[in-house]
Motif scaffolding. Structure first.
Motif, PDB file in Angstrom:
ATOM      1  N   ILE A  57      47.508  64.331  41.219  1.00 49.22           N
ATOM      2  CA  ILE A  57      47.948  64.159  39.840  1.00 49.22           C
ATOM      3  C   ILE A  57      48.575  62.775  39.774  1.00 49.22           C
ATOM      4  CG2 ILE A  57      49.503  64.925  38.007  1.00 49.22           C
ATOM      5  CD1 ILE A  57      49.114  67.793  38.977  1.00 49.22           C
ATOM      6  N   VAL A  58      48.004  61.935  38.930  1.00 50.85           N
ATOM      7  CA  VAL A  58      48.444  60.549  38.786  1.00 50.85           C
ATOM      8  C   VAL A  58      49.477  60.482  37.675  1.00 50.85           C
ATOM      9  CG1 VAL A  58      47.697  58.199  38.234  1.00 50.85           C
ATOM     10  CG2 VAL A  58      46.222  59.699  39.615  1.00 50.85           C
ATOM     11  N   VAL A  59      50.606  59.861  37.982  1.00 45.47           N
ATOM     12  CA  VAL A  59      51.709  59.746  37.022  1.00 45.47           C
ATOM     13  C   VAL A  59      52.007  58.270  36.794  1.00 45.47           C
ATOM     14  CG1 VAL A  59      54.133  60.291  36.566  1.00 45.47           C
ATOM     15  CG2 VAL A  59      52.705  61.916  37.861  1.00 45.47           C
ATOM     16  N   ASP A  60      51.740  57.808  35.573  1.00 44.20           N
ATOM     17  CA  ASP A  60      52.118  56.442  35.215  1.00 44.20           C
ATOM     18  C   ASP A  60      53.029  56.420  33.985  1.00 44.20           C
ATOM     19  OD1 ASP A  60      50.300  57.040  33.239  1.00 44.20           O
ATOM     20  OD2 ASP A  60      48.898  55.439  33.739  1.00 44.20           O
ATOM     21  N   ASP A  61      53.518  57.575  33.644  1.00 43.92           N
ATOM     22  CA  ASP A  61      54.441  57.734  32.523  1.00 43.92           C
ATOM     23  C   ASP A  61      55.870  57.633  33.069  1.00 43.92           C
ATOM     24  OD1 ASP A  61      56.351  59.436  30.892  1.00 43.92           O
ATOM     25  OD2 ASP A  61      54.585  59.532  29.580  1.00 43.92           O
ATOM     26  N   ARG A  62      56.612  56.632  32.611  1.00 45.64           N
ATOM     27  CA  ARG A  62      57.969  56.372  33.134  1.00 45.64           C
ATOM     28  C   ARG A  62      58.921  57.543  32.889  1.00 45.64           C
ATOM     29  NH1 ARG A  62      59.049  51.621  36.158  1.00 45.64           N
ATOM     30  NH2 ARG A  62      57.163  50.403  35.954  1.00 45.64           N
ATOM     31  N   GLU A  63      58.764  58.247  31.783  1.00 51.04           N
ATOM     32  CA  GLU A  63      59.651  59.383  31.508  1.00 51.04           C
ATOM     33  C   GLU A  63      59.398  60.516  32.502  1.00 51.04           C
ATOM     34  OE1 GLU A  63      62.440  62.050  30.173  1.00 51.04           O
ATOM     35  OE2 GLU A  63      62.335  59.873  29.965  1.00 51.04           O
ATOM     36  N   ILE A  64      58.147  60.782  32.815  1.00 48.25           N
ATOM     37  CA  ILE A  64      57.853  61.809  33.821  1.00 48.25           C
ATOM     38  C   ILE A  64      58.364  61.348  35.179  1.00 48.25           C
ATOM     39  CG2 ILE A  64      56.009  63.028  35.046  1.00 48.25           C
ATOM     40  CD1 ILE A  64      54.455  63.035  32.381  1.00 48.25           C
ATOM     41  N   GLY A  65      58.197  60.073  35.486  1.00 44.99           N
ATOM     42  CA  GLY A  65      58.739  59.528  36.731  1.00 44.99           C
ATOM     43  C   GLY A  65      60.245  59.702  36.816  1.00 44.99           C
ATOM     44  N   ARG A  66      60.935  59.464  35.704  1.00 42.06           N
ATOM     45  CA  ARG A  66      62.393  59.638  35.679  1.00 42.06           C
ATOM     46  C   ARG A  66      62.758  61.096  35.951  1.00 42.06           C
ATOM     47  NH1 ARG A  66      65.864  61.975  33.136  1.00 42.06           N
ATOM     48  NH2 ARG A  66      64.533  62.598  31.396  1.00 42.06           N
TER      49      ARG A  66
END
Length: 178
Positions: A57-66
């Motif tokens: 699952i690729v995460v490039d969304d900063r809010e999800i990263g936070r």
């Protein structure tokens, strides 16, 4: 032809030996092309019976990263990485857990090596596994997906030289003839 093979072999060895775990990144995003290249390399890892038990699952969304960063002691790394790749074992595709986890390790190594070859920095994060159910929930992972690692990827912040120290061969190899 032989000369090209020798050059490619030397480049491969140099890539393996020069790769470092990078924990600081610039704010620049990682291109879609680079992401696809890393995932292509990951899927070419060996696996028992060629079952390819890995899922990403690729995460490039900063809010999800936070949100993910709140689930690990290494929150600064996770929050600052412009790209996270969550790596899962698909238990529905698994035929031998031990072998499948080793195969997933090989796929992660391919991500790390390809990131390095692309001029990116990356680090394999395992401590986040203590909260793998929460990670899976945030990422809406299917029920058959079991988190095995998160790889943080980004453009190198030059203030992070990475870790280079390795044990000597005579400390880790027995019946050493080197």
């Amino acid at each position: 032809m032989i000369q090209n093979e020798i050059i490619e072999t030397i480049e491969t060895i140099e890539t393996i030996c020069s790769r470092r775990s990078v924990r600081k990144y610039t704010a620049d995003s990682v291109s879609d092309e680079a992401v696809l290249t890393m995932l292509e390399c990951a899927r070419f890892a060996p696996s028992g019976l060629n079952n390819q038990p890995w899922r990403f699952i690729v995460v490039d969304d900063r809010e999800i990263g936070r949100r993910l960063s709140e689930l690990t002691h290494y929150s600064d790394i996770v929050a600052s990485a412009p790209l996270l790749i969550a790596v899962f074992l698909d238990t529905d595709a698994s035929y031998n857990r031990d072998k499948d986890l080793m195969a997933i390790g090989a796929s992660i190594q391919n991500i790390l090596l390809s990131a390095h070859s692309l001029g990116l920095g990356a680090v394999w994060l395992g401590e986040i596994l203590k909260n793998k159910e929460s990670v899976s929930k945030i990422l809406n992972a299917p029920g058959s997906f079991e988190l095995t690692a998160v790889v943080a990827v980004g453009h190198l912040d030059e203030s992070d030289p990475g870790t280079a120290e390795r044990k000597a061969l005579d400390e880790i190899v027995f019946k050493n003839k080197y």
